[in-house]
Design a protein around this motif. Structure first.
Motif, PDB file in Angstrom:
ATOM      1  N   GLY A  11       0.779  -1.239   0.000  1.00  0.00           N
ATOM      2  CA  GLY A  11       0.000   0.000   0.000  1.00  0.00           C
ATOM      3  C   GLY A  11       0.809   1.286   0.000  1.00  0.00           C
ATOM      4  O   GLY A  11       0.408   2.265   0.618  1.00  0.00           O
ATOM      5  N   GLU A  12       1.926   1.302  -0.714  1.00  0.00           N
ATOM      6  CA  GLU A  12       2.772   2.505  -0.735  1.00  0.00           C
ATOM      7  C   GLU A  12       2.007   3.729  -1.230  1.00  0.00           C
ATOM      8  O   GLU A  12       2.167   4.825  -0.705  1.00  0.00           O
ATOM      9  N   ASP A  13       1.131   3.548  -2.223  1.00  0.00           N
ATOM     10  CA  ASP A  13       0.352   4.677  -2.735  1.00  0.00           C
ATOM     11  C   ASP A  13      -0.567   5.250  -1.650  1.00  0.00           C
ATOM     12  O   ASP A  13      -0.744   6.459  -1.557  1.00  0.00           O
ATOM     13  N   LEU A  14      -1.114   4.384  -0.805  1.00  0.00           N
ATOM     14  CA  LEU A  14      -1.977   4.854   0.279  1.00  0.00           C
ATOM     15  C   LEU A  14      -1.163   5.616   1.333  1.00  0.00           C
ATOM     16  O   LEU A  14      -1.622   6.610   1.887  1.00  0.00           O
ATOM     17  N   ARG A  15       0.056   5.137   1.592  1.00  0.00           N
ATOM     18  CA  ARG A  15       0.924   5.838   2.548  1.00  0.00           C
ATOM     19  C   ARG A  15       1.260   7.237   2.048  1.00  0.00           C
ATOM     20  O   ARG A  15       1.356   8.173   2.823  1.00  0.00           O
ATOM     21  N   GLN A  16       1.461   7.346   0.752  1.00  0.00           N
ATOM     22  CA  GLN A  16       1.799   8.650   0.168  1.00  0.00           C
ATOM     23  C   GLN A  16       0.666   9.654   0.361  1.00  0.00           C
ATOM     24  O   GLN A  16       0.921  10.830   0.594  1.00  0.00           O
ATOM     25  N   ALA A  23      -5.532   5.753   5.208  1.00  0.00           N
ATOM     26  CA  ALA A  23      -5.108   4.887   6.312  1.00  0.00           C
ATOM     27  C   ALA A  23      -6.145   3.797   6.563  1.00  0.00           C
ATOM     28  O   ALA A  23      -5.794   2.644   6.841  1.00  0.00           O
ATOM     29  N   THR A  24      -7.424   4.147   6.443  1.00  0.00           N
ATOM     30  CA  THR A  24      -8.492   3.164   6.617  1.00  0.00           C
ATOM     31  C   THR A  24      -8.396   2.077   5.551  1.00  0.00           C
ATOM     32  O   THR A  24      -8.530   0.881   5.842  1.00  0.00           O
ATOM     33  N   LYS A  25      -8.151   2.480   4.317  1.00  0.00           N
ATOM     34  CA  LYS A  25      -7.973   1.497   3.235  1.00  0.00           C
ATOM     35  C   LYS A  25      -6.751   0.624   3.496  1.00  0.00           C
ATOM     36  O   LYS A  25      -6.777  -0.586   3.273  1.00  0.00           O
ATOM     37  N   SER A  96      -8.169  -1.681  12.087  1.00  0.00           N
ATOM     38  CA  SER A  96      -9.121  -2.595  11.450  1.00  0.00           C
ATOM     39  C   SER A  96      -9.109  -3.906  12.205  1.00  0.00           C
ATOM     40  O   SER A  96      -8.107  -4.284  12.813  1.00  0.00           O
ATOM     41  N   VAL A  97     -10.229  -4.590  12.148  1.00  0.00           N
ATOM     42  CA  VAL A  97     -10.331  -5.955  12.660  1.00  0.00           C
ATOM     43  C   VAL A  97     -11.163  -6.745  11.661  1.00  0.00           C
ATOM     44  O   VAL A  97     -12.163  -6.245  11.136  1.00  0.00           O
ATOM     45  N   MET A  98     -10.707  -7.956  11.369  1.00  0.00           N
ATOM     46  CA  MET A  98     -11.416  -8.826  10.445  1.00  0.00           C
ATOM     47  C   MET A  98     -11.582 -10.189  11.103  1.00  0.00           C
ATOM     48  O   MET A  98     -10.603 -10.756  11.605  1.00  0.00           O
TER      49      MET A  98
END
Length: 195
Positions: A11-16, A23-25, A96-98
């Motif tokens: 998830g590097e794109d999400l971190r950017q 962050a949720t994703k 998150s929890v799954m």
């Protein structure tokens, strides 16, 4: 059962982006990846009969200037986080929890957030005190006490008495800041029972 995951490699794109939404994703994606690893392990186990529930989770901290923070990898990174908390004293934890029922594969995912407000002035004074000869910062004291600074997202341990003196308030629940919201786990469990 713990299956190692290269969390920083996902998830590097999400971190950017660095937002609460990204962050949720990210934490949802990481819970899913961790679930995949555990389920692969269950498939390999001969005694893995039905009636099991797999719980996977993740958490990050978001900061307005630094973006998404994970576990600090070095003292320098932990210091950077502390200084950021002093300068902009409000962070949001995103978790998150799954839960997945094995072997039916019924799944429920919940995300949760909490905001932690720090005493920014107190943290700044603490950082300055550390620059004096023989002075020790909050980070120094945590490391000396063998606190798991490098094992917590953002180096954030609100349950530690050394840290508590710098916390003004928490919007949300302490367990969600610690990384696993009890309410979210119960909601996932109820969802599974209804499916």
């Amino acid at each position: 059962m713990v299956r190692p995951v290269d969390e920083r490699g996902i998830g590097e794109d999400l971190r950017q982006e660095g937002t609460i939404e990204s962050a949720t994703k990210l934490v949802s994606m990481l819970a899913e990846v961790k679930r995949g690893g555990v389920l692969e392990e269950l498939k390999e186990m001969k005694e893995a009969a039905g009636g099991r529930i797999v719980l996977t989770a993740d958490q990050v901290v978001t900061h307005p200037t630094l973006g998404i923070l994970e576990k600090p990898e070095s003292r320098e990174e932990a210091e950077q986080f502390m200084m950021a908390y002093a300068n902009v004293p409000s962070v949001t934890t995103v978790g998150s929890v799954m839960l997945t029922e094995w072997p039916s594969m019924k799944t429920s995912l919940k995300t949760f957030t909490s905001t932690v407000r720090f005493d920014g002035e107190g943290l700044k004074k603490d950082m300055e005190k550390g620059k004096e000869e023989g002075g020790k910062t909050l980070l120094d004291r945590l490391i000396e006490a063998d606190a798991p600074v490098y094992d917590c997202a953002g180096g954030l341990m609100i349950e530690n008495p050394l840290v508590k003196e710098f916390i003004v308030g928490v919007d949300g629940t302490e367990d969600s800041v610690l990384g696993l919201s009890r309410r979210s786990v119960l909601e996932c469990y109820r969802d599974l029972k209804e499916k």
